[in-house]
Design an enzyme around this catalytic site. Structure first.
Site, PDB file in Angstrom:
ATOM      1  CB  SER A 155     -11.071   5.743  15.923  1.00 19.34           C
ATOM      2  OG  SER A 155     -12.026   4.731  16.134  1.00 19.34           O
ATOM      3  CE1 TYR A 162      -6.624   1.930  16.177  1.00 20.64           C
ATOM      4  CE2 TYR A 162      -8.889   2.039  16.952  1.00 20.64           C
ATOM      5  CZ  TYR A 162      -7.943   2.283  15.970  1.00 20.64           C
ATOM      6  OH  TYR A 162      -8.329   2.856  14.783  1.00 20.64           O
TER       7      TYR A 162
HETATM    8  N1  LIG Z   1     -10.281   0.592   9.550  1.00 22.34           N
HETATM    9  C1  LIG Z   1     -11.016   1.054  10.558  1.00 22.34           C
HETATM   10  O1  LIG Z   1     -12.000   0.430  11.051  1.00 22.34           O
HETATM   11  C2  LIG Z   1     -10.712   2.406  11.142  1.00 22.34           C
HETATM   12  C3  LIG Z   1     -11.663   3.028  11.941  1.00 22.34           C
HETATM   13  C4  LIG Z   1     -11.371   4.260  12.505  1.00 22.34           C
HETATM   14  C5  LIG Z   1     -10.144   4.844  12.263  1.00 22.34           C
HETATM   15  N2  LIG Z   1      -9.226   4.212  11.490  1.00 22.34           N
HETATM   16  C6  LIG Z   1      -7.925   4.847  11.306  1.00 22.34           C
HETATM   17  O2  LIG Z   1      -7.734   5.241   9.945  1.00 22.34           O
HETATM   18  C7  LIG Z   1      -6.340   5.190   9.635  1.00 22.34           C
HETATM   19  C8  LIG Z   1      -6.153   4.391   8.349  1.00 22.34           C
HETATM   20  O3  LIG Z   1      -6.630   3.059   8.566  1.00 22.34           O
HETATM   21  P1  LIG Z   1      -6.833   1.972   7.411  1.00 22.34           P
HETATM   22  O4  LIG Z   1      -8.145   1.329   7.637  1.00 22.34           O
HETATM   23  O5  LIG Z   1      -6.546   2.580   6.093  1.00 22.34           O
HETATM   24  O6  LIG Z   1      -5.706   0.932   7.827  1.00 22.34           O
HETATM   25  P2  LIG Z   1      -4.742  -0.028   6.977  1.00 22.34           P
HETATM   26  O7  LIG Z   1      -5.276  -0.261   5.603  1.00 22.34           O
HETATM   27  O8  LIG Z   1      -4.462  -1.192   7.867  1.00 22.34           O
HETATM   28  O9  LIG Z   1      -3.428   0.852   6.818  1.00 22.34           O
HETATM   29  C9  LIG Z   1      -2.640   1.224   7.905  1.00 22.34           C
HETATM   30  C10 LIG Z   1      -1.233   1.418   7.362  1.00 22.34           C
HETATM   31  O10 LIG Z   1      -0.410   1.885   8.435  1.00 22.34           O
HETATM   32  C11 LIG Z   1       0.879   1.464   8.144  1.00 22.34           C
HETATM   33  N3  LIG Z   1       1.743   1.431   9.324  1.00 22.34           N
HETATM   34  C12 LIG Z   1       1.525   0.790  10.487  1.00 22.34           C
HETATM   35  N4  LIG Z   1       2.590   0.982  11.300  1.00 22.34           N
HETATM   36  C13 LIG Z   1       3.480   1.754  10.618  1.00 22.34           C
HETATM   37  C14 LIG Z   1       4.771   2.272  10.900  1.00 22.34           C
HETATM   38  N5  LIG Z   1       5.376   2.042  12.069  1.00 22.34           N
HETATM   39  N6  LIG Z   1       5.379   3.030   9.952  1.00 22.34           N
HETATM   40  C15 LIG Z   1       4.801   3.259   8.755  1.00 22.34           C
HETATM   41  N7  LIG Z   1       3.586   2.784   8.415  1.00 22.34           N
HETATM   42  C16 LIG Z   1       2.944   2.034   9.335  1.00 22.34           C
HETATM   43  C17 LIG Z   1       0.739   0.059   7.565  1.00 22.34           C
HETATM   44  O11 LIG Z   1       1.853  -0.095   6.759  1.00 22.34           O
HETATM   45  P3  LIG Z   1       2.499  -1.509   6.334  1.00 22.34           P
HETATM   46  O12 LIG Z   1       1.944  -1.724   4.961  1.00 22.34           O
HETATM   47  O13 LIG Z   1       3.960  -1.245   6.347  1.00 22.34           O
HETATM   48  O14 LIG Z   1       2.074  -2.513   7.351  1.00 22.34           O
HETATM   49  C18 LIG Z   1      -0.600   0.135   6.826  1.00 22.34           C
HETATM   50  O15 LIG Z   1      -0.412   0.259   5.430  1.00 22.34           O
HETATM   51  C19 LIG Z   1      -5.636   4.609  10.867  1.00 22.34           C
HETATM   52  O16 LIG Z   1      -5.159   5.659  11.682  1.00 22.34           O
HETATM   53  C20 LIG Z   1      -6.770   3.910  11.601  1.00 22.34           C
HETATM   54  O17 LIG Z   1      -6.505   3.790  12.983  1.00 22.34           O
HETATM   55  C21 LIG Z   1      -9.488   3.016  10.894  1.00 22.34           C
END
Ligand SMILES: NC(=O)c1ccc[n+]([C@@H]2O[C@H](COP(=O)([O-])OP(=O)(O)OC[C@H]3O[C@@H](n4cnc5c(N)ncnc54)[C@H](OP(=O)(O)O)[C@@H]3O)[C@@H](O)[C@H]2O)c1
Length: 251
Positions: free
Chosen positions: A144, A157
């Protein structure tokens, strides 16, 4: 190497409910076996239907807890044994955490670091070796801009992402020439579930836009992509801002 830059074989999505991850999986699904790894893997009917509708030849689920590092080697070896070669593995699990709470509660601070850095390093180490043995494969990891220059407003984070970004850069070099490629994705603010309730930062994107950039990056064999691309020069400049200004930057 399979069609148009994408390695043949199953698609493994770790973080099977991730908004960004599912958008990537939908785009890679046509004609492939897709495996969704998540906690509560018996509650993935909606996600399985979505990926099947996108054209996957089969969709499987596995129980995956990123925080249970000890389980990763056996779990991932079982995936390869049961579902054949892994062509593309996408690590889309992660937590944003609660920065204010993490500043007071060391257990919360370390939990964020564990999921967003330690667990990623564990999974990547196992997968890199598995794909090396196969002789080819593609890995997708989400860093990120929060980790490019860590901000006071989300330093827990941000520091996990900074660590991950460094780990992945080194691992990508270690994999050079092995046939295994690693794509490091640096999105800015993504409007979605993880950022629900927050006002979007400048140069925000949607999960669909991030996924488009990922697939394009995979096809051209890129090592890293910024989403949107403008964030690369923006963060080049951000690195030069003096600290008294930087420390007042919002998240
Ligand atoms: N959204 C943003 O603004 C953003 C920006 C930059 C980078 N990113 C990165 O992109 C990636 C994907 O993000 P996203 O936006 O798609 O997020 P998201 O929709 O919140 O999905 C994250 C997923 O991670 C899972 N998770 C969390 N802890 C876990 C664990 N201990 N074991 C297994 N699964 C786990 C959650 O599963 P549960 O369903 O079980 O809770 C959730 O489904 C992440 O690495 C995030 O940091 C996101």
């Amino acid at each position: 190497m399979g069609t148009r830059g994408l390695v043949d074989g199953a698609v493994l999505l770790l973080g099977g409910r991730s908004e960004i991850g599912l958008e990537v999986a939908r785009r890679l699904a046509p004609g492939r076996v897709v495996i969704l790894g998540a906690r509560r893997s018996d509650e993935l009917a909606e996600q399985c239907a979505e990926i099947a509708a996108a054209g996957a030849s089969a969709v499987h689920t596995i129980e995956f807890d990123a925080d249970d590092s000890a389980s990763h080697p056996a779990l991932l070896e079982k995936v390869a044994a049961e579902h054949g070669r892994i062509g593309i593995a996408v690590l889309a699990f992660g937590v944003l955490g609660d920065q204010r709470r993490a500043e007071k509660d060391p257990a919360h601070a370390t939990a964020i670091l564990h999921t967003d850095f330690v667990a990623q390093a564990s999974v990547l180490t196992v997968l890199a070796n598995l794909l090396r043995t196969q002789g080819e494969g593609q890995l997708v990891v989400f860093s990120s801009v929060a980790g490019v220059r860590v901000r006071r407003a989300n330093y827990v984070y941000g520091s996990a992402k900074a660590g991950l970004d460094g780990f992945v850069s080194g691992l990508a070099d270690a994999l050079h020439g092995s046939g295994v490629r690693l794509l490091l994705v640096r999105p800015g603010f993504v409007i979605g579930r993880m950022t629900e309730g927050m006002s979007p930062a400048p140069f925000s994107s949607t999960p669909g836009q991030v996924a488009d950039a990922v697939v394009k990056g995979l096809r051209r064999g890129a090592g890293r992509v910024w989403v949107p691309r403008i964030l690369q020069p923006v963060f080049f400049a951000m690195r030069l801002l003096p600290r008294p200004i930087w420390r007042r930057m919002p998240r």
